[in-house]
Design an enzyme around this catalytic site. Structure first.
Site, mmCIF file in Angstrom:
data_model
loop_
_atom_site.group_PDB
_atom_site.id
_atom_site.type_symbol
_atom_site.label_atom_id
_atom_site.label_comp_id
_atom_site.label_asym_id
_atom_site.label_seq_id
_atom_site.Cartn_x
_atom_site.Cartn_y
_atom_site.Cartn_z
ATOM 1 N N SER A 126 0.805 -1.219 0.000
ATOM 2 C CA SER A 126 0.000 0.000 0.000
ATOM 3 C C SER A 126 0.838 1.268 0.000
ATOM 4 C CB SER A 126 -0.945 -0.001 1.208
ATOM 5 O OG SER A 126 -1.821 -1.101 1.151
ATOM 6 N N HIS A 177 0.326 4.743 4.248
ATOM 7 C CA HIS A 177 -0.509 5.374 3.219
ATOM 8 C C HIS A 177 -0.162 6.854 3.071
ATOM 9 C CE1 HIS A 177 -4.055 2.292 2.989
ATOM 10 N NE2 HIS A 177 -2.871 1.694 3.045
#
Length: 253
Positions: A126, A177
């Site tokens: 991610s 993230h």
């Protein structure tokens, strides 16, 4: 730009780096879940801040290619298949690898410094994928010669939705993230010299699709991009460093 109509052969031929990354995802996933020694691979490769503190620096890299569940694997790999190809074509193989790996590594470095030694083990691509989103965010705002308005609006909506979902869903590495996106936006200005807008390779398009978004690469030819984009990139680097420093200091307060 983000619609995938090619078959496996043409995709593999035109986007070899993304194909290799996804193959690594799949091989490691099958290994850690089905094959002998998989538990050891997972134990030694997962992101673990205490292990990094003890000198196991490979843990800043290996989590980028590991996934805990089939859903996790499919979601990240699908995101890479959809959003990675335009950047791989525009940047070229070496620059795309640099963007992808650097974003993932910097995301894990931020997790280490801000999360602290008691942060739970983490893994997944991610951070690197949000690095791709961060790169598109920069391009959509400051390099409009490389992306048309419709795709620019689409990527900005997806980017914002991804950030929002980061804070809504549980069991997500928020640091990866956020800092993956910041890293991507900070790195991409260094890689855009000489880059041209995305175009579909000839072996992928036999005829024009009337519904396909068309882009005129000469639309902004009168605009010049020089040191200004590098200055903006420095802002992202400064933001990255300041937030990591604040997180680091908070560990000792």
């Amino acid at each position: 730009m983000f619609s995938r109509t090619e078959n496996f052969y043409t995709f593999r031929k035109n986007y070899p780096i993304i194909t290799i990354i996804i193959a690594i995802h799949l091989i490691i996933f099958l290994w850690i879940n089905l094959l002998p020694g998989g538990e050891w691979i997972r134990f030694r490769g997962v992101g673990f801040n205490l292990g990094v503190e003890l000198g196991e620096y490979w843990r800043l890299v290996t989590p980028i290619f590991m996934h805990v569940s089939l859903t996790h694997l499919l979601f990240n790999s699908a995101s890479l298949v959809i959003f990675g190809p335009p950047l791989e074509q525009m940047l070229g193989k070496a620059k795309f690898i640099l963007l992808y790996l650097s974003s993932g590594i910097l995301a894990n470095i931020a997790t280490f410094f801000i999360g602290g030694l008691d942060y739970p083990p983490h893994l997944g691509a991610s951070g690197a994928i949000f690095g791709i989103f961060g790169a598109y965010f920069f391009i959509a705002l400051l390099r409009k010669d490389l992306i048309d308005r419709n795709n620019s609006q689409l990527i900005l909506m997806i980017f914002i939705a991804g950030i929002v979902m980061t804070f809504v869903n549980s069991n997500i590495n928020i640091y990866a993230h956020i800092f993956g996106a910041i890293a991507g936006a900070a790195i991409i200005p260094l890689l855009l010299n000489g880059v041209k807008p995305f175009y579909r390779p000839i072996n992928m398009v036999q005829q024009k699709d009337p519904d396909e978004i068309q882009f005129n690469p000469n639309r902004w030819n009168n605009k010049k991009f020089g040191n200004s984009q590098l200055k903006i990139g420095k802002v992202f680097w400064i933001a990255f460093g300041v937030i990591v420093l604040i997180g680091l200091l908070s560990r000792f307060v």
